[in-house]
Design a protein around this motif. Structure first.
Motif, PDB file in Angstrom:
ATOM      1  N   ARG A 241       0.919  -1.037  -0.039  1.00 35.72           N
ATOM      2  CA  ARG A 241      -0.054   0.013   0.154  1.00 35.72           C
ATOM      3  C   ARG A 241       0.769   1.337   0.013  1.00 35.72           C
ATOM      4  NH1 ARG A 241      -4.281   1.547  -1.783  1.00 35.72           N
ATOM      5  NH2 ARG A 241      -5.357  -0.537  -1.213  1.00 35.72           N
ATOM      6  N   GLU A 242       1.838   1.192   0.794  1.00 30.77           N
ATOM      7  CA  GLU A 242       2.770   2.304   0.726  1.00 30.77           C
ATOM      8  C   GLU A 242       3.447   2.530  -0.500  1.00 30.77           C
ATOM      9  OE1 GLU A 242       6.724   3.864   3.707  1.00 30.77           O
ATOM     10  OE2 GLU A 242       5.910   1.796   3.906  1.00 30.77           O
ATOM     11  N   LEU A 243       4.005   1.633  -1.325  1.00 31.43           N
ATOM     12  CA  LEU A 243       4.565   1.737  -2.449  1.00 31.43           C
ATOM     13  C   LEU A 243       3.248   2.301  -3.483  1.00 31.43           C
ATOM     14  CD1 LEU A 243       7.352   0.030  -4.215  1.00 31.43           C
ATOM     15  CD2 LEU A 243       5.128   0.012  -5.438  1.00 31.43           C
ATOM     16  N   TRP A 244       2.238   1.696  -3.485  1.00 31.91           N
ATOM     17  CA  TRP A 244       1.293   1.894  -4.476  1.00 31.91           C
ATOM     18  C   TRP A 244       0.846   3.422  -4.276  1.00 31.91           C
ATOM     19  CZ3 TRP A 244      -1.085  -0.723  -8.200  1.00 31.91           C
ATOM     20  CH2 TRP A 244      -2.017  -0.491  -8.871  1.00 31.91           C
ATOM     21  N   GLY A 246       2.619   5.956  -3.028  1.00 33.51           N
ATOM     22  CA  GLY A 246       3.649   6.806  -3.456  1.00 33.51           C
ATOM     23  C   GLY A 246       4.123   6.881  -4.604  1.00 33.51           C
ATOM     24  N   VAL A 247       4.061   6.010  -5.385  1.00 31.05           N
ATOM     25  CA  VAL A 247       4.659   5.980  -6.802  1.00 31.05           C
ATOM     26  C   VAL A 247       3.544   5.535  -7.896  1.00 31.05           C
ATOM     27  CG1 VAL A 247       6.236   4.709  -8.341  1.00 31.05           C
ATOM     28  CG2 VAL A 247       6.417   4.827  -5.741  1.00 31.05           C
ATOM     29  N   ILE A 248       2.658   4.756  -7.710  1.00 32.29           N
ATOM     30  CA  ILE A 248       1.808   4.391  -8.999  1.00 32.29           C
ATOM     31  C   ILE A 248       0.469   5.029  -8.907  1.00 32.29           C
ATOM     32  CG2 ILE A 248       0.591   2.322 -10.064  1.00 32.29           C
ATOM     33  CD1 ILE A 248       2.658   0.489  -8.727  1.00 32.29           C
ATOM     34  N   ALA A 249      -0.247   5.189  -7.710  1.00 37.60           N
ATOM     35  CA  ALA A 249      -1.607   5.676  -7.718  1.00 37.60           C
ATOM     36  C   ALA A 249      -1.627   7.273  -8.433  1.00 37.60           C
ATOM     37  CB  ALA A 249      -2.296   5.494  -6.509  1.00 37.60           C
ATOM     38  N   ARG A 250      -0.343   7.979  -7.993  1.00 38.69           N
ATOM     39  CA  ARG A 250      -0.683   9.475  -8.500  1.00 38.69           C
ATOM     40  C   ARG A 250      -0.245   9.709  -9.797  1.00 38.69           C
ATOM     41  NH1 ARG A 250       4.553  11.308  -4.805  1.00 38.69           N
ATOM     42  NH2 ARG A 250       6.012  10.048  -5.950  1.00 38.69           N
ATOM     43  N   ASP A 251       0.291   8.881 -10.625  1.00 36.29           N
ATOM     44  CA  ASP A 251       0.936   9.079 -11.617  1.00 36.29           C
ATOM     45  C   ASP A 251       0.158   8.011 -12.781  1.00 36.29           C
ATOM     46  OD1 ASP A 251       2.286  10.951 -10.955  1.00 36.29           O
ATOM     47  OD2 ASP A 251       4.047   9.733 -10.582  1.00 36.29           O
ATOM     48  N   ALA A 282       5.037 -11.062   4.202  1.00 36.18           N
ATOM     49  CA  ALA A 282       4.215  -9.726   4.286  1.00 36.18           C
ATOM     50  C   ALA A 282       2.797 -10.247   5.048  1.00 36.18           C
ATOM     51  CB  ALA A 282       3.777  -9.329   3.077  1.00 36.18           C
ATOM     52  N   SER A 283       1.937  -9.379   5.443  1.00 35.45           N
ATOM     53  CA  SER A 283       0.713  -9.632   6.169  1.00 35.45           C
ATOM     54  C   SER A 283      -0.380 -10.090   5.336  1.00 35.45           C
ATOM     55  CB  SER A 283       0.262  -8.509   7.045  1.00 35.45           C
ATOM     56  OG  SER A 283       0.011  -7.234   5.987  1.00 35.45           O
ATOM     57  N   GLU A 284      -0.343  -9.871   3.878  1.00 35.19           N
ATOM     58  CA  GLU A 284      -1.275 -10.537   3.038  1.00 35.19           C
ATOM     59  C   GLU A 284      -1.066 -11.953   3.017  1.00 35.19           C
ATOM     60  OE1 GLU A 284       0.763  -8.134   2.359  1.00 35.19           O
ATOM     61  OE2 GLU A 284      -0.118  -6.211   1.391  1.00 35.19           O
ATOM     62  N   ARG A 285      -2.359 -12.602   2.904  1.00 38.53           N
ATOM     63  CA  ARG A 285      -2.550 -13.838   3.007  1.00 38.53           C
ATOM     64  C   ARG A 285      -2.841 -14.324   1.163  1.00 38.53           C
ATOM     65  NH1 ARG A 285      -3.285 -18.535   6.030  1.00 38.53           N
ATOM     66  NH2 ARG A 285      -4.212 -20.088   5.296  1.00 38.53           N
ATOM     67  N   THR A 296       1.722 -10.482  -7.929  1.00 41.54           N
ATOM     68  CA  THR A 296       1.423  -9.248  -8.850  1.00 41.54           C
ATOM     69  C   THR A 296       0.902  -8.122  -7.580  1.00 41.54           C
ATOM     70  OG1 THR A 296      -1.022  -9.647  -8.888  1.00 41.54           O
ATOM     71  CG2 THR A 296       0.296 -10.413 -10.709  1.00 41.54           C
ATOM     72  N   LEU A 297       1.214  -7.019  -8.024  1.00 40.22           N
ATOM     73  CA  LEU A 297       0.732  -5.797  -7.072  1.00 40.22           C
ATOM     74  C   LEU A 297      -0.624  -5.338  -7.812  1.00 40.22           C
ATOM     75  CD1 LEU A 297       1.332  -3.973  -4.677  1.00 40.22           C
ATOM     76  CD2 LEU A 297       2.573  -2.383  -6.321  1.00 40.22           C
ATOM     77  N   LYS A 298      -1.835  -5.185  -7.015  1.00 40.55           N
ATOM     78  CA  LYS A 298      -3.002  -4.763  -7.784  1.00 40.55           C
ATOM     79  C   LYS A 298      -3.843  -3.904  -6.717  1.00 40.55           C
ATOM     80  CE  LYS A 298      -7.257  -6.856  -9.428  1.00 40.55           C
ATOM     81  NZ  LYS A 298      -8.075  -7.968  -9.839  1.00 40.55           N
ATOM     82  N   SER A 299      -3.910  -2.561  -7.233  1.00 44.39           N
ATOM     83  CA  SER A 299      -4.538  -1.751  -6.009  1.00 44.39           C
ATOM     84  C   SER A 299      -4.167  -1.682  -4.813  1.00 44.39           C
ATOM     85  CB  SER A 299      -6.221  -2.200  -6.206  1.00 44.39           C
ATOM     86  OG  SER A 299      -6.654  -2.049  -7.569  1.00 44.39           O
ATOM     87  N   GLY A 300      -2.695  -1.861  -4.538  1.00 44.51           N
ATOM     88  CA  GLY A 300      -2.171  -1.510  -3.402  1.00 44.51           C
ATOM     89  C   GLY A 300      -2.128  -2.629  -2.459  1.00 44.51           C
ATOM     90  N   ILE A 301      -2.522  -3.994  -3.155  1.00 46.47           N
ATOM     91  CA  ILE A 301      -2.223  -5.411  -2.277  1.00 46.47           C
ATOM     92  C   ILE A 301      -1.738  -6.143  -3.209  1.00 46.47           C
ATOM     93  CG2 ILE A 301      -4.466  -4.780  -0.756  1.00 46.47           C
ATOM     94  CD1 ILE A 301      -5.935  -6.815  -2.966  1.00 46.47           C
ATOM     95  N   VAL A 302      -1.004  -7.281  -2.575  1.00 41.88           N
ATOM     96  CA  VAL A 302      -0.453  -8.129  -3.187  1.00 41.88           C
ATOM     97  C   VAL A 302      -1.245  -9.270  -3.673  1.00 41.88           C
ATOM     98  CG1 VAL A 302       1.363 -10.057  -2.987  1.00 41.88           C
ATOM     99  CG2 VAL A 302       1.850  -7.673  -1.935  1.00 41.88           C
TER     100      VAL A 302
END
Length: 327
Positions: A241-244, A246-251, A282-285, A296-302
């Motif tokens: 979520r932090e990377l999404w 900070g880097v992807i969602a805004r651009d 990571a905490s994602e299951r 994959t990285l999708k909408s801020g989750i793995v």
């Protein structure tokens, strides 16, 4: 000599028998009896004995033996009678004594039977208590064995956890050193602008986010990153979520990107690891729908997908002039 009459001569003079009892002796006759005077009773008996003819010597001897035999038999009978009476008395005494002893024995037997019954009841109770104690001891022994096994299992688990904690601590120390070094490099790079053209700097990494039109499979995305002297993105030490944000969602427009996460067979099960060989923590299951899934990285989750699905991808490399990570 004819004139001298002696007592001996007169004693053997026999008087002629009287023919009749009515006749009386002549007073004028001179006989021994007349001269001697009236006879005494003893003399008459002696005279009778003399007049009685003597029996033969053998007959008298036989009579004596017969009398002796009779006397012996009589004495024997008296002895046997006395013996029988004595034995009867002794038998009676012994019978009374035996009766008394039998009564005493019966009483003692009753007492012993009562005591034996009491002892049997006590023994039965003791045996029941002993069986109960044995059951309790067996249960306690089983509980102790189970506790011992649990203690050994816990000790092994604690040992494994301690060893794993040591490994994690060592790895964290190494990561801390790497982060500190990368942070220093990223700070200097931000000041100097050391990321290549088209790359985005995030913290101490330079990131390449492929355009949505550039879609590849996971392996082709990995090779594309290698061609750019980088590797697929590893989400460490920040979160998805932090990377999404900070880097992807805004651009970029929302999309699904390949990252450097894959499923591998480890010992007895399938696990997810990063491309640098470290485990996914990571905490994602992650759901396991197929074998050989890739991250994959999708909408801020793995998330995961199969290898052949075309997606854009994200590459990373250190924000410094150092050589890139191996792919």
């Amino acid at each position: 000599m004819s004139q001298g009459v002696t007592y001996a001569d007169l004693r053997f003079v026999k008087v002629p028998r009287r023919e009749s009892q009515e006749e009386e002796p002549n007073d004028g006759e001179l006989t021994y009896e007349n001269i001697r005077g009236p006879r005494t009773r003893g003399q008459e008996e002696e005279k009778k004995e003399e007049e009685t003819p003597k029996e033969p010597e053998d007959a008298r001897e036989s009579d004596r033996r017969t009398w002796f035999t009779i006397l012996a038999l009589l004495a024997t009978c008296l002895f046997l009678l006395a013996t029988a009476i004595g034995l009867g008395v002794q038998y009676g005494q012994l019978s009374q004594q035996l009766q008394r002893e039998s009564q005493n024995h019966a009483e003692q037997s009753n007492l012993l039977a009562q005591r034996l019954g009491t002892l049997e009841e006590s023994l039965s109770g003791s045996q029941e208590l002993l069986r109960k104690a044995e059951r309790d001891l067996l249960l306690t022994q089983k509980a102790l064995e189970e506790s011992w096994r649990d203690g050994n299992r816990t000790q092994r688990q604690l040992g494994d956890q301690v060893r794993q904690a040591d490994l994690n601590l060592t790895h964290l120390k190494w990561e801390k050193e790497q982060v500190e070094r990368a942070l220093g490099q990223a700070t200097s790079c931000q000041q100097m602008g050391c990321c290549p053209h088209g790359w985005k700097i995030f913290r101490w990494k330079c990131l390449w986010v492929s355009p949505s039109s550039e879609r590849k499979s996971w392996r082709n995305s990995k090779e594309a990153c290698r061609a750019r002297l980088s590797q697929l993105l590893i989400l460490k030490p920040w979160s998805a979520r932090e990377l999404w944000d900070g880097v992807i969602a805004r651009d970029e427009e929302p999309n699904e990107y390949w990252i450097g996460l894959r499923e591998t067979w480890f010992g007895t099960k399938w696990v997810f690891t990063w491309v640098d060989g470290t485990p996914y923590e990571a905490s994602e299951r992650l759901s396991q729908r197929w074998d050989y899934q890739f991250g994959t990285l999708k909408s801020g989750i793995v998330s995961v997908d199969i290898e052949e699905t075309p997606h854009p991808y994200i590459c990373e490399k250190a924000a410094s002039p150092e050589p890139p990570f191996p792919g």
